[in-house]
Scaffold this motif. Structure first.
Motif, PDB file in Angstrom:
ATOM      1  N   THR A 100      10.736 -12.999   3.964  1.00 37.95           N
ATOM      2  CA  THR A 100      11.393 -11.742   3.614  1.00 37.95           C
ATOM      3  C   THR A 100      10.514 -10.597   4.090  1.00 37.95           C
ATOM      4  OG1 THR A 100      12.317 -10.407   1.818  1.00 37.95           O
ATOM      5  CG2 THR A 100      10.383 -11.721   1.291  1.00 37.95           C
ATOM      6  N   LEU A 159      14.960  -9.148  -1.283  1.00 35.25           N
ATOM      7  CA  LEU A 159      15.889  -8.289  -0.555  1.00 35.25           C
ATOM      8  C   LEU A 159      16.504  -9.039   0.618  1.00 35.25           C
ATOM      9  CD1 LEU A 159      13.918  -4.926  -0.714  1.00 35.25           C
ATOM     10  CD2 LEU A 159      16.097  -5.444  -1.830  1.00 35.25           C
ATOM     11  N   ASN A 267       6.294  -9.568  -6.479  1.00 34.22           N
ATOM     12  CA  ASN A 267       7.668  -9.936  -6.815  1.00 34.22           C
ATOM     13  C   ASN A 267       7.676 -10.375  -8.268  1.00 34.22           C
ATOM     14  OD1 ASN A 267      10.126 -12.394  -6.159  1.00 34.22           O
ATOM     15  ND2 ASN A 267      10.449 -10.214  -5.842  1.00 34.22           N
ATOM     16  N   VAL A 292      15.292  -4.731  -6.344  1.00 35.70           N
ATOM     17  CA  VAL A 292      16.040  -5.826  -5.712  1.00 35.70           C
ATOM     18  C   VAL A 292      17.347  -6.094  -6.437  1.00 35.70           C
ATOM     19  CG1 VAL A 292      16.007  -8.270  -5.072  1.00 35.70           C
ATOM     20  CG2 VAL A 292      13.926  -6.890  -4.841  1.00 35.70           C
ATOM     21  N   TRP A 311      10.130  -5.633  -5.385  1.00 38.77           N
ATOM     22  CA  TRP A 311       9.387  -6.124  -4.217  1.00 38.77           C
ATOM     23  C   TRP A 311       8.605  -4.972  -3.597  1.00 38.77           C
ATOM     24  CZ3 TRP A 311       8.135 -10.438  -1.439  1.00 38.77           C
ATOM     25  CH2 TRP A 311       7.679 -10.241  -0.134  1.00 38.77           C
TER      26      TRP A 311
END
Length: 336
Positions: A100, A159, A267, A292, A311
Motif C-alpha cells: 500500500t 487505503l 496503521n 481510512v 495510515w
C-alpha cells in the motif's frame, strides 16, 4: 446455538428520554425553574437506568487453558488465555504480500486476524476479525452464514492495496466447539496458513521506541518486527447482558512498522463514542495522518462504539506526537 441477545431500552429510560426531549423544547421557548428541575430529574433517571443495566450484565467466567483445549483441537490452532477470561487465537495472513502506497505491509501491522472466545454463565461468545482476499470473501460469507455466525462489519484497513483485501468482523453465541466447527468451515475457504510457533527471538525494531513511548504516554510491545500499543477504554462495555472484556477486541490499536532511519508506517484503529469521533478525525488530520475507514464492529454494544482506521508514513516519534491528541480524545484507560 441460541439467538443473539438484544438489549431493549428500559421503560424508565424511554420515559427519561421523553422528559429530556420535552424539557429541551421548553428551554428553546424560555423555560422556567420547574422545567429545569424536570430535565435534571430525567437526567438522573437515565443515569440510574444505565447503571442498573450494567449492574445486571454478566461478567465472563474465569477459565483455564484446559477448558479451551476442545476449541484448539477443533481448529488445529492454539491460542493465549488473557486474564483468565478471553481465549484469543491469532490468524495472521503470512501467505500474502500486500503493498500500500509503496510499502510492503508486514502481517503484524494490519494483516493480523484473530478469534476471541469468552465463556459466560450459559454459553460462549465468539468475536473476531478475519482478513480475507476479495476472491475468498463470497465463500467465507456463505460458510459463516451456514454456521449461524454473524458478520457485523465488512471494511478495509488500508487505503490503496494490492491484492484487494477485506476485513470482516464476526460474532456468535453458543457451544464453543460448535462455534469452532463453523469457523473451521469458513477458514477452509481461505488460504490462511496453518498455525506456526512464534519466533524464538524478536527482530530488532529500528525506531526510537523510547521517544514513541514518551510521546504516547505508555509503553509499547515489540511483536514480530512491529511496535504495538493496545489501549482499552476507561469504561465498562456491554453487549446485551454481557460485559465485554477489552481482549475481545474492544481496544484502540496503534502499530508502527519500521521503514529505516527511524521512519515508520502506522496503521490501526481508534475505538470511540459518537461525541469523540469528530475530535479524533480533526486531531489526526492536523497531524497529516490519513483517515481510512469509519465503521462499527458490533450491532448493539453500550455505549455505542465506532472504529476509525488510519495510515501515515513519517518519522516514528513525529507520528506518535501527532497520534497523542487523538488518543487523548477517546477517554483511554490510564497507562499501567
Amino acid at each position: 446455538m441460541s439467538p443473539r441477545t438484544r438489549m431493549k431500552p428500559a421503560a424508565g429510560t424511554a420515559a427519561a428520554l421523553l422528559l429530556v426531549a420535552g424539557a429541551g423544547l421548553l428551554t428553546g421557548c424560555g423555560s422556567d425553574t420547574d422545567n429545569d428541575n424536570d430535565a435534571a430529574a430525567a437526567d438522573t433517571s437515565m443515569v440510574a437506568d444505565q447503571t442498573s443495566m450494567h449492574g445486571h450484565a454478566q461478567q465472563p467466567v474465569q477459565t483455564t487453558e484446559a477448558d479451551w483445549k476442545p476449541v484448539a483441537d477443533t481448529l488445529g490452532r492454539t491460542g493465549t488465555l488473557m486474564k483468565g477470561t478471553v481465549y484469543r487465537i491469532p490468524l495472521p495472513r503470512k501467505d500474502l504480500k500486500v503493498t500500500t502506497e509503496g510499502v510492503t505491509v508486514k502481517p503484524g501491522l494490519s494483516l493480523g486476524g484473530y478469534l476471541a472466545f469468552a465463556k459466560y454463565k450459559h454459553e460462549t461468545m465468539l468475536m473476531g476479525d478475519l482478513v480475507i482476499t476479495e476472491d475468498e470473501l463470497p465463500k467465507v460469507t456463505d460458510a459463516l452464514q451456514a454456521a449461524g455466525i454473524e458478520q457485523t462489519a465488512l471494511h478495509k484497513h488500508l487505503l490503496q492495496q494490492s491484492p484487494a483485501i477485506w476485513w470482516t468482523h464476526i460474532h456468535a453465541m453458543g457451544d464453543p466447539v460448535k462455534l469452532a466447527q463453523g469457523i473451521k468451515a469458513a477458514l477452509a475457504q481461505t488460504s490462511i496458513p496453518p498455525a506456526s510457533p512464534p519466533a524464538p527471538t524478536q527482530p530488532p525494531i529500528d525506531l526510537d521506541t523510547a521517544g514513541i513511548d514518551k510521546a504516547l504516554g505508555r509503553k509499547g510491545t515489540a511483536d514480530g518486527g512491529i511496535y504495538k500499543f493496545s489501549i482499552a477504554r476507561n469504561q465498562t462495555i456491554t453487549d446485551g447482558m454481557h460485559v465485554l472484556p477489552p481482549a475481545l477486541g474492544i481496544t484502540t490499536g496503534i502499530n508502527f512498522q519500521p521503514l529505516g532511519d527511524n521512519k515508520a508506517a502506522i496503521n490501526g484503529d481508534f475505538v470511540m463514542t459518537a461525541p469523540e469521533t469528530q475530535k479524533v478525525i480533526q486531531a489526526l488530520r492536523k497531524g497529516n495522518i490519513d483517515i481510512v475507514e469509519l465503521h462499527n464492529h458490533s450491532f448493539d454494544e453500550q455505549p455505542r462504539l465506532f472504529y476509525l482506521h488510519f495510515w501515515a508514513t513519517a518519522d516514528g516519534v513525529t507520528l506518535a506526537k501527532a497520534l497523542r491528541p487523538a488518543l487523548d480524545a477517546t477517554d483511554p484507560a490510564p497507562a499501567s
